[in-house]
Write an enzyme that holds these catalytic residues in place. Structure first.
Site, PDB file in Angstrom:
ATOM      1  N   GLU A 170      -7.335   2.913   4.908  1.00 15.11           N
ATOM      2  CA  GLU A 170      -8.520   2.027   4.074  1.00 15.11           C
ATOM      3  C   GLU A 170      -8.636   2.072   2.492  1.00 15.11           C
ATOM      4  O   GLU A 170      -9.255   2.720   1.835  1.00 15.11           O
ATOM      5  CB  GLU A 170      -9.800   3.098   4.542  1.00 15.11           C
ATOM      6  CG  GLU A 170     -10.240   2.633   5.884  1.00 15.11           C
ATOM      7  CD  GLU A 170     -11.699   3.185   6.174  1.00 15.11           C
ATOM      8  OE1 GLU A 170     -12.357   3.867   5.595  1.00 15.11           O
ATOM      9  OE2 GLU A 170     -12.213   2.698   7.241  1.00 15.11           O
ATOM     10  N   GLU A 281      -9.518   1.252  13.676  1.00 15.40           N
ATOM     11  CA  GLU A 281     -10.764   1.916  13.831  1.00 15.40           C
ATOM     12  C   GLU A 281     -12.011   1.199  14.155  1.00 15.40           C
ATOM     13  O   GLU A 281     -12.203   0.122  13.537  1.00 15.40           O
ATOM     14  CB  GLU A 281     -11.116   2.693  12.189  1.00 15.40           C
ATOM     15  CG  GLU A 281     -10.338   4.056  12.096  1.00 15.40           C
ATOM     16  CD  GLU A 281     -11.051   4.511  10.672  1.00 15.40           C
ATOM     17  OE1 GLU A 281     -12.049   4.284  10.569  1.00 15.40           O
ATOM     18  OE2 GLU A 281     -10.033   5.300   9.969  1.00 15.40           O
TER      19      GLU A 281
END
Length: 358
Positions: A170, A281
């Site tokens: 991320e 995710e």
């Protein structure tokens, strides 16, 4: 109640099948879950407090990560596990990429447990493209140090065909050229370490959001990252997407299946450019709204299995069972009991059941 839900879900999926004009529940290559714990203490600014780590390794913490993975693999049909870890845990400091022998050995216990199940295992550096608040290549560790980190890691598992290398968790708020350079340095280092055939996951900006992967310029920038030989072989786009109202993955209710805003534009770009992505995710609370919406999301992904390789839920491992997005199974003394979300939506075994009904 389960039968009623299954009937309503089948109706939804059947309608969606006609809408996308593709085969629902075409085989996805991967389905799995994150086995978290070595990343505990890591924040979005790239700080990682090592003392807060809770390794999902029974010998180190009492958390039976191996038992969880064996259950997921054998009973739920999962075949991939993502193993997040903080950069700080693996090395001595940001000025060197020399692996901390003791702590790397601890992390390797989890990787070895994962590999022993027969599943694919993703090495995930969970630092948001930062180290202690400083961006890689822009005040933080240099791209060369980052590349050396990946060279050292990849050298260890270069002969493990089931290991996947996740370049970085991320990244956010970073100039796109830095994302290109960071990924390019990492890919080159991994391949030069001898890991020439394994999958490498390339993360975009904006927390590698599937929704903005194309519009933010991430897709275009990462589309230029190549292997040292100039090919794109096994360079896979790494995307995340949650289903709560603000896409933060911090609220139990789900409000969307993400198809129109995220998966349709992403799959359109992937197909047009001959690329593929893995959703590493996703998830929601253990509530009916998430069972419904995540089932729809997975069904759509399966209908696009030529470009979407699969999904991994967030998260199991060392999380408490009352964590808002917990997918931790509970051991009952003789076996494991899954959460509602896993048993009714995310498990490939459930998808096979629905496919047989269809």
């Amino acid at each position: 109640m389960a039968i009623t839900f299954l009937y309503s879900f089948v109706v939804t999926v059947s309608t969606m099948t006609a809408a996308v004009n593709a085969q629902v529940f075409a085989p996805l290559q991967f389905a799995g879950v994150n086995i978290a714990g070595f990343d505990f203490g890591c924040g979005t600014d790239g700080t990682c407090i090592i003392s807060e780590t809770v390794p999902p390794v029974y010998q180190l913490s009492g958390v039976d990560g191996l038992g969880q993975m064996q259950h997921f693999f054998n009973n739920d049909g999962y075949n991939v596990f993502r193993l997040p870890v903080g950069w700080q845990y693996l090395t001595y400091n940001q000025s060197t990429s020399v692996l901390n022998e003791t702590q790397f050995s601890n992390y390797n216990m989890l990787v070895s447990d994962c590999l022993s199940t027969g599943a694919h295992c993703e090495i995930d550096i969970h630092n948001y493209a930062r180290y202690d608040g400083e961006i890689i290549g822009q005040g933080g560790p240099s791209n060369e140090v980052f590349a050396q980190l990946w060279y050292n890691i990849a050298s260890y598992w270069k002969n493990e065909t089931n290991v996947i290398f996740g370049v970085m968790n991320e990244p956010h708020d970073i100039p796109m050229m830095l994302r290109f350079l960071g990924n390019k340095y990492a890919v080159t280092a991994i391949r030069e370490a001898g890991a020439t055939t394994q999958m490498i996951l390339l993360p975009g900006n904006n927390y590698t959001s599937a929704e903005t992967f194309v519009s933010s310029g991430s897709a275009e920038a990462l589309g230029m990252v190549t292997n040292p030989d100039g090919t794109f072989t096994n360079l896979i786009m790494d995307v995340h997407k949650y289903l709560d109202y603000d896409n933060s993955g911090t609220h139990a209710p789900c409000v969307t299946n993400n198809i129109e805003d995220s998966w349709y534009p992403l799959t359109t770009w992937l197909r047009a450019n001959g690329r593929q992505a893995l959703n590493t995710e996703t998830g929601g609370g253990d509530v009916d709204s998430c069972v419904g919406y995540i089932s729809q999301q997975i069904a759509y992904q399966a209908a696009q299995s030529d470009v979407i390789l699969g999904y991994l839920g967030w998260a199991a491992g060392s999380f408490a069972t009352d964590y808002v997005l917990s997918e931790v199974p509970i051991y009952n003394g003789t076996g494991w009991n899954d959460t509602l979300l896993v048993s009714m939506a995310m498990s490939p075994m459930t998808n096979m059941l629905v496919a047989s009904v269809l």
